[in-house]
Design an enzyme around this catalytic site. Structure first.
Site, PDB file in Angstrom:
ATOM      1  N   HIS A  98       0.565 -11.338   6.268  1.00  0.00           N
ATOM      2  CA  HIS A  98       0.136 -12.083   5.074  1.00  0.00           C
ATOM      3  C   HIS A  98      -1.362 -12.383   5.247  1.00  0.00           C
ATOM      4  O   HIS A  98      -2.135 -11.504   5.611  1.00  0.00           O
ATOM      5  CB  HIS A  98       1.023 -13.336   4.986  1.00  0.00           C
ATOM      6  CG  HIS A  98       0.941 -14.139   3.721  1.00  0.00           C
ATOM      7  ND1 HIS A  98       0.223 -13.785   2.611  1.00  0.00           N
ATOM      8  CD2 HIS A  98       1.529 -15.349   3.400  1.00  0.00           C
ATOM      9  CE1 HIS A  98       0.366 -14.705   1.666  1.00  0.00           C
ATOM     10  NE2 HIS A  98       1.152 -15.678   2.121  1.00  0.00           N
TER      11      HIS A  98
ATOM     12  N   HIS B 167       0.744  -3.237   0.173  1.00  0.00           N
ATOM     13  CA  HIS B 167       1.137  -4.459  -0.530  1.00  0.00           C
ATOM     14  C   HIS B 167       2.575  -4.336  -1.022  1.00  0.00           C
ATOM     15  O   HIS B 167       2.987  -3.263  -1.446  1.00  0.00           O
ATOM     16  CB  HIS B 167       0.205  -4.751  -1.720  1.00  0.00           C
ATOM     17  CG  HIS B 167       0.248  -6.175  -2.156  1.00  0.00           C
ATOM     18  ND1 HIS B 167       1.196  -6.646  -3.033  1.00  0.00           N
ATOM     19  CD2 HIS B 167      -0.497  -7.242  -1.775  1.00  0.00           C
ATOM     20  CE1 HIS B 167       1.008  -7.943  -3.197  1.00  0.00           C
ATOM     21  NE2 HIS B 167      -0.001  -8.335  -2.432  1.00  0.00           N
TER      22      HIS B 167
ATOM     23  N   ASP C   2      -7.483  -8.316   1.234  1.00  0.00           N
ATOM     24  CA  ASP C   2      -8.147  -8.709   2.484  1.00  0.00           C
ATOM     25  C   ASP C   2      -9.175  -7.700   2.972  1.00  0.00           C
ATOM     26  O   ASP C   2     -10.068  -8.029   3.754  1.00  0.00           O
ATOM     27  CB  ASP C   2      -7.108  -8.932   3.592  1.00  0.00           C
ATOM     28  CG  ASP C   2      -6.202 -10.105   3.280  1.00  0.00           C
ATOM     29  OD1 ASP C   2      -6.657 -11.031   2.591  1.00  0.00           O
ATOM     30  OD2 ASP C   2      -5.038 -10.091   3.709  1.00  0.00           O
TER      31      ASP C   2
HETATM   32  C1  LIG Z   1       1.643  -5.970   3.185  1.00  0.00           C
HETATM   33  C2  LIG Z   1       2.836  -5.337   3.906  1.00  0.00           C
HETATM   34  C3  LIG Z   1       3.452  -6.355   4.858  1.00  0.00           C
HETATM   35  C4  LIG Z   1       3.852  -4.918   2.851  1.00  0.00           C
HETATM   36  O1  LIG Z   1       4.978  -4.524   3.533  1.00  0.00           O
HETATM   37  P1  LIG Z   1       6.227  -3.804   2.804  1.00  0.00           P
HETATM   38  O2  LIG Z   1       6.236  -4.094   1.359  1.00  0.00           O
HETATM   39  O3  LIG Z   1       7.418  -4.202   3.588  1.00  0.00           O
HETATM   40  O4  LIG Z   1       5.875  -2.287   2.941  1.00  0.00           O
HETATM   41  P2  LIG Z   1       6.444  -1.296   4.014  1.00  0.00           P
HETATM   42  O5  LIG Z   1       6.211  -1.855   5.385  1.00  0.00           O
HETATM   43  O6  LIG Z   1       7.866  -1.001   3.652  1.00  0.00           O
HETATM   44  O7  LIG Z   1       5.528  -0.040   3.806  1.00  0.00           O
HETATM   45  C5  LIG Z   1       5.887   1.146   3.085  1.00  0.00           C
HETATM   46  C6  LIG Z   1       5.311   2.337   3.842  1.00  0.00           C
HETATM   47  O8  LIG Z   1       3.893   2.233   3.919  1.00  0.00           O
HETATM   48  C7  LIG Z   1       3.476   2.129   5.278  1.00  0.00           C
HETATM   49  N1  LIG Z   1       2.450   1.098   5.373  1.00  0.00           N
HETATM   50  C8  LIG Z   1       2.433  -0.064   4.679  1.00  0.00           C
HETATM   51  N2  LIG Z   1       1.358  -0.777   5.009  1.00  0.00           N
HETATM   52  C9  LIG Z   1       0.696  -0.040   5.936  1.00  0.00           C
HETATM   53  C10 LIG Z   1      -0.493  -0.280   6.642  1.00  0.00           C
HETATM   54  N3  LIG Z   1      -1.170  -1.396   6.469  1.00  0.00           N
HETATM   55  N4  LIG Z   1      -0.912   0.660   7.520  1.00  0.00           N
HETATM   56  C11 LIG Z   1      -0.213   1.805   7.695  1.00  0.00           C
HETATM   57  N5  LIG Z   1       0.944   2.071   7.028  1.00  0.00           N
HETATM   58  C12 LIG Z   1       1.372   1.150   6.164  1.00  0.00           C
HETATM   59  C13 LIG Z   1       4.709   1.731   6.062  1.00  0.00           C
HETATM   60  O9  LIG Z   1       4.641   2.156   7.401  1.00  0.00           O
HETATM   61  C14 LIG Z   1       5.783   2.441   5.292  1.00  0.00           C
HETATM   62  O10 LIG Z   1       5.745   3.803   5.648  1.00  0.00           O
HETATM   63  P3  LIG Z   1       7.090   4.684   5.756  1.00  0.00           P
HETATM   64  O11 LIG Z   1       7.690   4.659   4.366  1.00  0.00           O
HETATM   65  O12 LIG Z   1       6.614   6.015   6.197  1.00  0.00           O
HETATM   66  O13 LIG Z   1       7.956   3.972   6.753  1.00  0.00           O
HETATM   67  C15 LIG Z   1       2.361  -4.102   4.699  1.00  0.00           C
HETATM   68  O14 LIG Z   1       1.759  -3.192   3.811  1.00  0.00           O
HETATM   69  C16 LIG Z   1       1.448  -4.447   5.849  1.00  0.00           C
HETATM   70  O15 LIG Z   1       1.917  -4.766   6.940  1.00  0.00           O
HETATM   71  N6  LIG Z   1       0.098  -4.390   5.635  1.00  0.00           N
HETATM   72  C17 LIG Z   1      -0.844  -4.773   6.666  1.00  0.00           C
HETATM   73  C18 LIG Z   1      -1.038  -6.279   6.681  1.00  0.00           C
HETATM   74  C19 LIG Z   1      -1.827  -6.762   5.490  1.00  0.00           C
HETATM   75  O16 LIG Z   1      -2.885  -6.253   5.159  1.00  0.00           O
HETATM   76  N7  LIG Z   1      -1.317  -7.809   4.862  1.00  0.00           N
HETATM   77  C20 LIG Z   1      -2.000  -8.474   3.745  1.00  0.00           C
HETATM   78  C21 LIG Z   1      -1.236  -8.240   2.481  1.00  0.00           C
HETATM   79  S1  LIG Z   1      -2.141  -8.852   1.092  1.00  0.00           S
END
Ligand SMILES: CC(C)(COP(=O)(O)OP(=O)(O)OC[C@H]1O[C@@H](n2cnc3c(N)ncnc32)[C@H](O)[C@@H]1OP(=O)(O)O)[C@@H](O)C(=O)NCCC(=O)NCCS
Length: 374
Positions: free
Chosen positions: A224, A263, A314
């Site tokens: 987050h 996201h 971010d």
């Molecule tokens: C924001 C977040 C938690 C959303 O998670 P989510 O909705 O559960 O999305 P998922 O983890 O299911 O991601 C879907 C796919 O994209 C990939 N992915 C998502 N965010 C990624 C990232 N930041 N870097 C690399 N791969 C990413 C996942 O590995 C997944 O790949 P797969 O389908 O091959 O397994 C996630 O994108 C993340 O961890 N981002 C980094 C942290 C961040 O910037 N957070 C601020 C959000 S405003």
């Protein structure tokens, strides 16, 4: 309905947990609006004080209301001496968000009306915390660097005073407007994890401060708001734009999640990121240092080509705060001190139409075990 439905929705993705009239998001367009006003119009035309009033009162203030509201907010910025003492007692190795969390909890302990959850008292607490959280963030940042806190200047706007307390310099017009806009873009974002945490605590009819402490705890996490603290170190590690694509490829190969990407709701782009992208580019150009923006755009492009994953709020906000000269370890604190506005709006809404939030779990453990039998 008292019995649970059978389907478990992982991460509550797409689940409607409440009714709200504060923010609207359509991740497929993408669209974000606060109280019916598009975020791009808001970012270009309004101030943080106006947006705060809008989010809390569902309408924009008239000119005289805005003057009164801004002056009231400015008059509440000073934090009590025991809070400064608590910040002084924090170990320098401690996480800055732990300092903010502790200071807000202490403010609650010191408020003789903390347990009064009437609408009027909750609005007063929202105003106090919106005014005081920047003072806490700035004081802690300075103490951690061996500097004395700077007292707030009530003649400055919310954003200008925040910059002043952090950097010790009264900001120019461009810096103030940029930071004000950044605070607006972070002020509210529907039922994200921290806002939902606040609503869950309010759902038990606990007090306002306890709910804010829960919000701080949730936004601190690296999935987050905590992600923003990791973005600039990533750019520093990449070092040059030429290395950005290989860096992204390497992360994807090792299934490492890169901060500032992805996201849950926005799959077609984050409207806040498109505003911050422009601001980061302008600041880079004004400083004569385009390297970090070039790294950011090269990484963004590679991520889009390789996996179709978007840069989130971010990603460019970290660059904006870096160019504004803020210490690298206070970025999450800064966004928490903006999100207090949205948390407050949601808490006021939850208190007004409350029902205990109590979901169910599908039980997958054993049943019928007998004590004394292995
Ligand atoms: C924001 C977040 C938690 C959303 O998670 P989510 O909705 O559960 O999305 P998922 O983890 O299911 O991601 C879907 C796919 O994209 C990939 N992915 C998502 N965010 C990624 C990232 N930041 N870097 C690399 N791969 C990413 C996942 O590995 C997944 O790949 P797969 O389908 O091959 O397994 C996630 O994108 C993340 O961890 N981002 C980094 C942290 C961040 O910037 N957070 C601020 C959000 S405003």
């Amino acid at each position: 309905m008292s019995e649970a439905t059978e389907q478990v929705i992982s991460g509550l993705e797409g689940v409607l947990a409440c009714e709200s009239s504060i923010a609207y998001i359509d991740g497929s367009i993408p669209e974000l609006s606060f109280r019916g006003y598009d975020i791009h119009d808001i970012a270009q035309s309004l101030t943080f004080e106006q947006v705060t009033f809008l989010l809390w009162h569902d309408r924009l203030p008239h000119a005289d209301e805005l003057r009164t509201f801004s002056a009231d907010l400015a008059s509440r910025r000073t934090i009590p001496t025991p809070i400064i003492d608590v910040l002084r007692a924090m170990p320098s190795s401690g996480h800055p968000m732990a300092g903010l969390r502790t200071a807000v909890s202490m403010l609650g302990a010191m408020d003789p009306h903390a347990e009064d959850i009437s609408a009027a008292n909750n609005l007063r607490k929202a105003t106090d915390l919106t005014a005081q959280m920047p003072t806490i963030v700035a004081a802690q940042a300075r103490l951690q660097r061996g500097q004395e806190p700077i007292a707030p200047d009530p003649s400055l706007s919310h954003a200008a005073n925040y910059c002043y307390m952090l950097t010790g310099k009264r900001p120019d017009e461009m810096t103030t407007r940029t930071f004000d806009t950044m605070l607006i873009l972070y002020a509210e974002h529907e039922t994200n994890a921290s806002t939902f945490a606040c609503r869950v605590v309010v759902g038990t009819e606990s007090d306002f401060y306890s709910a804010v402490v829960a919000g701080i705890g949730a936004i601190k996490g690296p999935l987050h708001g905590g992600a923003i603290d990791e973005v600039m170190p990533m750019f520093l590690e990449i070092e040059t734009p030429e290395r950005a694509a290989a860096f992204v490829d390497q992360a994807l190969t090792s299934r490492r999640k890169l901060p500032g990407f992805g996201h849950r709701v926005y799959r077609a782009g984050d409207p806040r990121a498109s505003q911050l992208r422009i601001m980061a580019e302008q600041l880079g150009a004004a400083s004569g240092d385009n390297n970090w923006f070039a790294i950011a755009t090269a990484g963004e492009q590679r991520m889009r080509e390789a996996k179709g994953i978007i840069a989130n709020v971010d990603y460019f906000a970290a660059l904006v705060l870096y160019h504004l000269g803020f210490p690298l370890n206070v970025f999450t604190n800064v966004i928490a001190s903006s999100r207090i506005v949205g948390w407050s709006a949601h808490m006021l809404e939850q208190y007004a139409h409350n029902r205990l939030i109590r979901p169910r779990a599908r039980y997958v453990g054993q049943r019928g075990r007998k004590l004394g039998v292995n």
